[in-house]
Design an enzyme around this catalytic site. Structure first.
Site, PDB file in Angstrom:
ATOM      1  N   HIS A 186       9.124 -13.117 -24.431  1.00  0.00           N
ATOM      2  CA  HIS A 186       9.867 -11.732 -23.849  1.00  0.00           C
ATOM      3  C   HIS A 186       9.459 -10.669 -23.301  1.00  0.00           C
ATOM      4  O   HIS A 186       9.628  -9.653 -22.863  1.00  0.00           O
ATOM      5  CB  HIS A 186      10.695 -11.289 -25.613  1.00  0.00           C
ATOM      6  N   GLU A 428      11.774 -34.897 -12.095  1.00  0.00           N
ATOM      7  CA  GLU A 428      10.297 -34.339 -12.409  1.00  0.00           C
ATOM      8  C   GLU A 428       9.520 -35.300 -12.820  1.00  0.00           C
ATOM      9  O   GLU A 428       8.527 -34.807 -13.494  1.00  0.00           O
ATOM     10  CB  GLU A 428      10.658 -33.464 -13.457  1.00  0.00           C
ATOM     11  N   ASP A 452       7.784 -29.900 -14.855  1.00  0.00           N
ATOM     12  CA  ASP A 452       6.950 -31.960 -15.636  1.00  0.00           C
ATOM     13  C   ASP A 452       6.563 -32.428 -14.322  1.00  0.00           C
ATOM     14  O   ASP A 452       5.586 -33.388 -14.513  1.00  0.00           O
ATOM     15  CB  ASP A 452       8.069 -32.287 -16.112  1.00  0.00           C
ATOM     16  N   CYS A 499      13.289 -26.193  -8.221  1.00  0.00           N
ATOM     17  CA  CYS A 499      14.133 -25.576  -9.231  1.00  0.00           C
ATOM     18  C   CYS A 499      12.114 -24.985 -10.134  1.00  0.00           C
ATOM     19  O   CYS A 499      12.939 -24.743 -11.343  1.00  0.00           O
ATOM     20  CB  CYS A 499      15.178 -25.591  -9.955  1.00  0.00           C
TER      21      CYS A 499
END
Ligand code: PEP
Ligand code: MG
Length: 573
Positions: A186, A428, A452, A499
């Protein structure tokens, strides 16, 4: 020194070391555990107040997406499980409060970290941040005041938390560098949003740097220089000027179409994990949601989220996107992303194990609840369903059959949904890429998941820092798989998007365009940069460059070629 480039940009300036006391917390026996409990509750209350203040400050100065981190910190302070465990430990064990906080927090951190995935890593950072705050309040200690620096500086620390960043004075903070942390923490996400260059994970940083040392940090490459020579400073000053020119030019493309110099229209969409991310999508002009990772919803609760809860979240995203596409991926859980309440047995090879669509086909009751929620949300806009980890045609057929059954159930109940809803697959797993000609005949679209795909194509665990040099989006085998998918998708006339993180990689974008990719979905913060690059490219000129990249034999050669190509394209960067 080198670390992980966590937030792009270059900073040149003097170091300020943010020492945080290494507090040794010892177990102490307390005579009156009830009083200790009171002490803990008071600290908790103060921590809650501090967090509320930070939330309001970040909300006002940055935005709701970033402030949300502090809302979840606030919620964690009220979490009956977390707080209850600490309280029980104080009362039952007659131990000091700081010891109990540390024990409970450490065991949670250990659980999250053992999962080895990015979401859980971020959750463990949150627990650390909150427990540090409470412990500091209990012990009444603190670090330097980051909101009150004398001159613009580079903050150097062993560890930087979101709370640290939220205190920083943006004008006085040139950059930041830490020994711990990575790209998906974060802290890194906040740094990117605030556009503070950051490098994390620099080993032995604090052994090498003293207060007031001249430093250069490069948030893209992860390079860190301490007291560099004049020539290096000059070289980086020039790069800094170029980078600033580039950042300024990014604002110019806000509101513009994503179209190449030779008129090829591109869709530039955002990856999100919850409705909270939508502010970032709008701020960065995302043209749709190309990947909605629904796992967060499941992580954020202690039981499987009910259909209505799921429906409401999906609907919120769909409504907010006002008719623009929202690609909702079904549960991609298992393996590295464990959900305690599903009690999945330990596996030898979790990445190759019982996960994502495999789990959903096995636990159809879970899958159907989610499909119903997604279908119901489809009545509110343009939704597409995306199945993760598909590795065989049988899996795709089963997933589609369950989707059809679910539609039938809704029809019989008169529940509205989009009858023309499309479903597609994540490509993937190499088997899906290799067989993409077959898959293209049985699905509406492909979304290439390079995160992946890389790990499976080159057999490198994507989260293993020791092997990170082998995990590369420039690996020629990966490029060839991507090309196969694009060609097979095109031949069958279905949409092909990407993506994975590679879709937002400035060095790879020209090659991907040259290979024929026209739908990119990425972290919202990369969107304007990608648009700017794409608007300066000519697809026709890049087809040959893509073939050249595909003909190379090593990842190093491909990366080198992509870097040179980006430079010759004369993008001021
Ligand atoms: C991918 O694998 O590329 C992807 C986008 O999915 P995730 O990172 O969520 O596994
Ligand atoms: Mg994936």
């Amino acid at each position: 020194m080198k670390g992980i480039g966590a937030s792009p940009g270059i900073a040149i300036g003097r170091a300020v070391i943010h020492w945080k006391e290494q507090i040794d917390i010892l177990r102490e026996f307390v005579e009156e555990p009830e009083r200790e409990l009171e002490r803990f509750r008071t600290a908790l209350e103060f921590a809650g107040e501090q967090i509320r203040e930070t939330y309001s400050r970040v909300l006002e100065s940055v935005g709701p997406g970033e402030a949300a981190i502090f809302r979840s910190h606030g919620m964690m302070l009220k979490d009956p499980d977390f707080v209850g465990q600490i309280e029980r430990m104080i009362l039952d064990g007659s131990v000091n409060a700081e010891w109990a906080v540390k024990q409970v927090a450490d065991s949670l951190i250990q659980i999250f970290e053992s999962m080895g995935n990015d979401y859980m890593k971020a959750r463990s950072d949150d627990v650390k941040d909150i427990s540090d705050r409470v412990i500091k309040l209990l012990l009444q200690v603190g670090g330097i005041d980051l909101s009150n620096l004398r001159e613009p500086s580079i903050i150097v620390a062993r560890e930087l938390t979101p709370s640290d960043i939220s205190q920083m004075d943006r004008e006085m903070t040139l950059g930041m560098v830490s020994e711990t942390g990575g790209k998906t923490s974060h802290t890194a996400i906040l740094a990117r949003t605030l556009e503070i260059p950051a490098v994390m994970g620099v080993r032995k940083l604090l052994d090498e740097v003293e207060n007031d040392d001249l430093m250069i940090i490069d948030g893209e490459t992860g390079q860190v220089f301490v007291n560099p020579d004049g020539e290096t400073v000059e070289r980086y000053r020039e790069r800094l000027d170029r980078y600033e020119c580039f950042r300024k030019s990014l604002t110019e493309v806000r509101g513009m179409k994503t179209v190449t110099l030779d008129g090829v229209e591109i869709e530039l969409e955002a990856n999100v994990a919850s409705p909270k991310d939508l502010d970032d999508v709008f701020k960065n002009d995302g043209e749709g949601v190309g990947l909605y990772r629904t796992e967060f919803l499941y992580f954020d609760s202690s039981l499987l989220p009910p259909e209505d809860t799921q429906f409401e979240q999906y609907r919120d995203v769909v409504v907010a996107m006002t008719g623009r596409p929202v690609v909702i991926r079904t549960l991609d859980i298992g393996g590295d992303k464990k959900l305690d309440y599903l009690s999945i047995p330990e596996e030898q090879n979790p990445f190759l194990g019982y996960r994502a669509i495999r789990l959903c086909l096995d636990r159809q009751e879970i899958f159907k609840v989610q499909l119903r929620a997604i279908l119901r949300a489809s009545a509110f806009g343009q939704v597409r369903i995306l199945f993760p980890m598909i590795s065989s045609l049988e899996e795709l057929r089963s997933a589609k059959a369950i989707l059809e059954e679910t539609k039938e159930d809704l029809r019989s109940l008169g529940v509205p949904f989009d009858e023309s809803i499309q479903s597609g697959i994540m490509v993937e797993v190499p088997s899906a890429a290799i067989l993409s000609d077959h898959f293209a005949r049985e699905t509406d679209f492909f979304s290439i998941g390079t995160n992946d795909l890389i790990q499976y194509a080159v057999a490198v665990d994507r989260g293993n820092e020791k092997l990170s040099h082998l995990y590369s989006q420039y690996h020629p085998a990966v490029l060839r798989l991507i090309k196969t998918v694009l060609d097979n998708g095109k031949a069958a006339g279905i949409r092909v998007g990407m993506c994975g993180e590679s879709a937002g990689d400035p060095k790879l974008i020209p090659i991907l365009l040259g290979m024929g990719l026209t739908e990119f979905s990425m972290n919202p913060s990369s969107i304007l940069q990608a648009r700017w690059i794409l608007r300066n490219l000519r697809k026709g000129d890049l087809e040959e460059a893509a073939l050249k990249a595909l003909s190379l034999g090593t990842a190093e050669e491909v990366e080198e070629y992509c870097s040179r190509l980006l430079q010759t394209l004369n993008l001021c960067r």
